[in-house]
Every structure is written in structure tokens, then in C-alpha cells.
Scaffold this motif. Structure first.
Motif, short mmCIF file in Angstrom:
data_model
loop_
_atom_site.label_atom_id
_atom_site.label_comp_id
_atom_site.label_asym_id
_atom_site.label_seq_id
_atom_site.Cartn_x
_atom_site.Cartn_y
_atom_site.Cartn_z
N ASP A 43 71.17 46.74 37.46
CA ASP A 43 72.19 47.67 37.94
C ASP A 43 72.44 48.71 36.86
OD1 ASP A 43 74.37 48.99 38.95
OD2 ASP A 43 75.44 47.18 39.57
N SER A 44 72.01 49.95 37.11
CA SER A 44 72.14 51.01 36.10
C SER A 44 73.55 51.58 36.01
CB SER A 44 71.15 52.14 36.41
OG SER A 44 71.33 52.62 37.73
N SER A 45 74.46 51.11 36.89
CA SER A 45 75.85 51.58 36.81
C SER A 45 76.68 50.69 35.89
CB SER A 45 76.48 51.61 38.21
OG SER A 45 76.60 50.30 38.74
N GLN A 46 76.11 49.57 35.43
CA GLN A 46 76.84 48.64 34.58
C GLN A 46 76.89 49.13 33.13
OE1 GLN A 46 78.50 45.80 35.63
NE2 GLN A 46 78.03 46.59 37.67
N GLY A 99 76.40 49.19 29.32
CA GLY A 99 75.29 48.71 28.50
C GLY A 99 73.93 49.13 29.00
N PHE A 100 73.86 49.81 30.14
CA PHE A 100 72.55 50.20 30.66
C PHE A 100 71.87 51.23 29.76
CE2 PHE A 100 69.91 53.15 33.12
CZ PHE A 100 68.91 52.27 33.53
N GLU A 101 72.63 52.03 29.05
CA GLU A 101 72.02 53.04 28.18
C GLU A 101 71.08 52.40 27.16
OE1 GLU A 101 70.89 56.50 26.33
OE2 GLU A 101 71.81 56.17 28.29
N ASN A 102 71.47 51.22 26.66
CA ASN A 102 70.60 50.52 25.71
C ASN A 102 69.35 49.98 26.41
OD1 ASN A 102 72.20 50.95 23.45
ND2 ASN A 102 73.44 49.12 23.85
N ILE A 103 69.50 49.53 27.69
CA ILE A 103 68.35 49.06 28.46
C ILE A 103 67.38 50.21 28.70
CG2 ILE A 103 67.63 48.09 30.68
CD1 ILE A 103 70.28 46.59 30.74
N SER A 144 72.19 51.36 41.77
CA SER A 144 73.48 51.88 41.34
C SER A 144 74.39 51.91 42.56
CB SER A 144 73.32 53.29 40.77
OG SER A 144 74.59 53.81 40.38
N GLY A 145 75.21 50.90 42.68
CA GLY A 145 76.03 50.76 43.88
C GLY A 145 75.14 50.41 45.06
N GLU A 146 75.13 51.26 46.08
CA GLU A 146 74.30 51.04 47.26
C GLU A 146 73.08 51.96 47.29
OE1 GLU A 146 74.78 48.59 49.40
OE2 GLU A 146 76.50 47.97 48.21
N THR A 147 72.83 52.65 46.18
CA THR A 147 71.69 53.57 46.12
C THR A 147 70.69 53.11 45.06
OG1 THR A 147 72.79 55.00 44.50
CG2 THR A 147 73.14 55.49 46.83
N LEU A 148 69.47 53.66 45.13
CA LEU A 148 68.42 53.35 44.16
C LEU A 148 68.17 54.56 43.27
CD1 LEU A 148 65.88 51.49 46.50
CD2 LEU A 148 67.63 50.49 45.01
N LYS A 149 67.82 54.29 42.02
CA LYS A 149 67.49 55.36 41.07
C LYS A 149 66.17 55.04 40.40
CE LYS A 149 72.16 56.97 40.03
NZ LYS A 149 73.13 57.32 38.96
N ALA A 150 65.50 56.09 39.90
CA ALA A 150 64.20 55.93 39.22
C ALA A 150 64.28 56.48 37.80
CB ALA A 150 63.11 56.67 40.00
N TRP A 151 63.57 55.77 36.88
CA TRP A 151 63.57 56.14 35.47
C TRP A 151 62.11 56.13 34.97
CZ3 TRP A 151 68.55 57.12 33.81
CH2 TRP A 151 69.57 56.62 34.63
N ARG A 152 61.72 57.20 34.24
CA ARG A 152 60.36 57.33 33.75
C ARG A 152 60.08 56.31 32.64
NH1 ARG A 152 57.88 62.21 35.61
NH2 ARG A 152 57.95 61.64 37.80
#
Length: 430
Positions: free
Chosen positions: A304-307, A309-313, A332-340
Motif C-alpha cells: 500500500d503506497s498510501s501508508q 514509510g512507503f517513501e523508504n520502500i 493506494s486506497g481503491e486505485t492502483l499506481k505504478a513505479w519505475r
């Protein structure tokens, strides 16, 4: 019609003499002080208004008058009964009103109503529907738990109700303590039912054996109500209790070792991997997930990227590794996000809009719609995590409610029909 006409004619010939005012004394049997006196003016007010202003009901009293010989006569405690009597008296009679104890049938009806309320409060309002049970079980499995099927419900679930005299409640609690194996603190909480009109309580007793957790859910609902007056004129109270016990067993998944160690990264005491599986050091843009619909393995959850501590992950788990894909998907909540990933070169760790490339089908089901390179970033749940235990307790409570309702033949939704179960109330235990 002829009978009605004759009756009307007879009433019209009857002389109706109404007194200007009637003195009413409220004499409660337990009251040793001065009686409460009320004045009733038949010409301008209804009789029941006098009782309403006094905060009383006519049906709760016996109404007397003294005849010309000084004898006390009982009237029907109804507006019509008293007013018909006054038609025949030109002199204002003196009415005496005394509180009367409830009859046996009234006490029995009150006891039934108390038990019906206890049953309704105890079972709840039909939350354990098929949909709710399925949802609770799915959430439990996604947190790493599995319900262990039982060959028989007999012996692991029961519901009962009893009635006690309030003066014997401490003795009753001692018996319930042994039957339900309550702790001292739980037993003391149950004793307080003698001090309140209604009460509720629920406890979870847990027993761990290896990777299995057996939980006993114990719940009760109490109602205190006055019973029929005793022979000495005092009103004795009763306490009705509805209580039940239900047991379920959960097997906790050992999911931390379910994926090859070479496909995992340890960071901050947590274990991360990707799904479908991929080695973290591969910078190749794999396309093996295109068009796939996948379910996460038991005991793992999407990150969950909204939690907090995610910045360190993002900095230490996503950006430095390739994970055999170009983008990692988080929730993130009810949506999905992508990270390179590292495979994105200088864009490693940056956020990219997913649009419709990956769809969330359920709590742990995903569909890869495009030919792009994506994988789900997942995190291993610790065995018996607090979140897993909370989901487990919720499941056990719903399972208990469902089982108890079925045993009582009560519907799972809408109003509960316990009247037929309690039409013959048992006498309070001594």
C-alpha cells in the motif's frame, strides 16, 4: 338496527347528572405520607387526563368509592367504567385510587417480552449473511489464515437462556463461570448485571497449538425486570440471561517461506517480492504477464503506497532493483499506481499513471490488460499479525451469530421472531 335504536332510546331517557368536580386520592400501598390529591372536572376534561398529568395510567390502579352504607366498592379502571358510574350519582362521590400489583398473566407477558428483547439484542440484526460470511473468509485468507473445517458443529457451539431471582444472581454467576470457563475479570463483569436494567458482554478465549489457533467466542445479553409481587407485598426482580459459546479453528499460513528466497528482498524487518514471481536483480523487461489474471499467494498482500514509510520502500526496494519488469504496481486506497524499477534507467523510482493497463478485480485478484511490462509488488504478512487476528475474530463472531440463529430458527435478516420460541416462559430459578 332495531336493537341499536332501542339502546339509544333507553340511554336518552336516562338522567345524566354530572358533578362539577370529583376529588381523587392517589394512595399507593407503600406510601406512608400524605396522599396525592387531584380534582377532576367531568364537564371540561377527560378522566384519563388526570392520570396522564400525574404521570400514571388508569390500568395500573384499582379505583374505589364508598357507597351510602360506607362500604368500599371497586370500579372498572377504565374511563367508560368510571364515567358510567358518575351518571347515576348526583352528589360528588369520593374516589380512592390505589396502585395495584401486576397480575400473573401481566408478569408472564413482561417476562416473555424481556426474553424476546434479550434474544434480539444477543443475536444481533442479521449481519451474518452469505455475502458477509464469504467476504470475511476471503479477507481472512488474504491475511494468511485458513478456516479449518469441522466434521460436526455438535459440542463446539451452543446457546441457552435462563431466568434467576435477582437476589440469587451471585450464585448464578458462579455456575455460569464454571460452565463457560470465565476468568475472574469476566465473571466480575457479569455480576454487574444485577445493577443495571440491560447488559451485554463478549469474550474471546484463544488456544495456540503450532500454526493452529482455536478461538472460543463467548457472548451474553441480560435483562432485569420486575416480576409478580410476592406474598409479603414486595416486588421481586428477575434477571434473564441469554448466552452462547462458539468455537472455530484457524490454520495460519507459513507464507514467508512459500516463495524462493532468491525472489525476495528483506528491508526493515519485512519481506518483499513480486507477482508473478521475478528475480529482483533482473533488469530484463519481462512480458510473461501480458493478458494474465492472477491471484496473490495466501499470506501475501499488495504493498500500500498510501501508508506511512512507503517513501523508504520506493527508495530502497523499488528503485535499486529490476524485478524482471519495468513497472511495479502498488495499491493506494481503491486505485492502483505504478513505479519505475531500475530497468527504467534514470526514471527509476518515479510514479507513472497506470490508466487501464492493470485492473483490480477483488481484494487480491488482478488482470494485466496491456502488452506492457508490469508486476505486482507484494509483501509477506507476518504469522498471526494483529490484522490477521482482527479478521479472524470478526469471522468467528459472524459464524457464531449464524449458528445460533439457525439453532433458534430465527431469520438472518430483518425482524427476529422469537415470540414463538418464548410463548411458554419458564419460572425464574429460585
Amino acid at each position: 338496527m332495531r336493537k341499536i335504536g332501542a339502546l339509544v332510546s333507553a340511554l336518552s331517557e336516562k338522567k345524566a347528572v354530572w358533578p362539577e368536580k370529583v376529588k381523587i386520592e392517589f394512595l399507593e400501598e407503600t406510601n406512608q405520607g400524605q396522599p396525592k390529591v387531584a380534582q377532576w372536572r367531568p364537564h371540561s376534561e377527560y378522566l384519563h387526563q388526570v392520570f396522564q398529568e400525574a404521570g400514571l395510567s388508569m390500568g395500573d390502579f384499582n379505583i374505589f368509592y364508598k357507597d351510602k352504607d360506607g362500604e368500599q366498592m371497586l370500579l372498572k379502571p377504565t374511563k367508560m367504567g368510571v364515567e358510567d358510574f358518575l351518571h347515576d350519582h348526583s352528589d360528588p362521590p369520593r374516589l380512592q385510587v390505589r396502585w395495584r400489583p401486576p397480575t400473573f398473566s401481566e408478569s408472564a407477558k413482561q417476562t416473555v417480552q424481556a426474553r424476546i428483547k434479550a434474544f434480539k439484542d444477543f443475536i444481533g440484526r442479521g449481519e451474518a449473511t452469505d455475502e458477509a460470511m464469504k467476504k470475511a473468509q476471503n479477507e481472512l485468507e488474504q491475511k494468511g489464515g485458513r478456516v479449518v473445517p469441522s466434521s460436526s458443529v455438535s459440542g463446539r457451539s451452543f446457546i441457552d437462556h435462563k431466568g434467576y431471582g435477582a437476589e440469587k444472581w451471585d450464585e448464578a454467576v458462579a455456575g455460569l463461570e464454571k460452565e463457560l470457563k470465565l476468568t475472574q475479570a469476566e465473571s466480575e463483569a457479569l455480576k454487574i448485571a444485577s445493577l443495571r436494567r440491560e447488559g451485554k458482554g463478549a469474550f474471546h478465549h484463544e488456544e495456540r497449538n503450532g500454526n493452529r489457533l482455536k478461538t472460543a467466542y463467548i457472548a451474553y445479553s441480560t435483562v432485569k425486570s420486575p416480576a409478580e409481587s410476592g406474598g409479603d407485598g414486595t416486588s421481586k426482580e428477575t434477571i434473564d440471561i441469554v448466552y452462547g459459546k462458539h468455537e472455530e479453528t484457524m490454520e495460519i499460513s507459513k507464507s514467508v517461506t512459500s516463495l524462493p528466497p532468491e525472489n525476495c528482498i528483506q528491508y526493515g524487518g519485512r519481506t518483499f517480492s513480486v507477482w508473478p514471481p521475478g528475480p529482483p536483480h533482473s533488469t530484463t523487461h519481462g512480458t510473461d504477464m501480458c493478458g494474465l489474471q492472477v491471484d496473490l499467494p495466501p499470506g501475501w498482500q499488495i504493498v500500500d503506497s498510501s501508508q506511512e514509510g512507503f517513501e523508504n520502500i520506493r527508495k530502497w526496494v523499488i528503485a535499486p532493483y529490476g524485478w524482471h519488469t519495468i513497472d511495479l504496481v502498488t495499491k493506494s486506497g481503491e486505485t492502483l499506481k505504478a513505479w519505475r524499477t531500475r530497468g527504467g534507467g534514470i526514471e527509476a523510482g518515479k510514479f507513472f499513471d497506470l490508466s487501464t493497463e492493470v485492473s483490480l478485480l477483488g481484494q487480491s485478484s488482478f488482470k494485466f490488460n496491456s502488452s506492457g511490462s508490469y508486476r505486482i509488488l507484494i509483501e509477506a504478512l507476518p504469522s498471526a499479525s494483529p490484522e490477521l487476528i482482527n479478521h479472524w475474530k470478526r469471522y468467528v463472531e459472524l459464524s457464531a451469530q449464524r449458528e445460533w440463529s439457525q439453532r433458534l430458527s430465527l431469520p438472518m435478516a430483518g425482524a427476529l421472531s422469537a415470540e414463538q420460541q418464548l410463548s411458554e416462559p419458564s419460572q425464574p430459578s429460585p
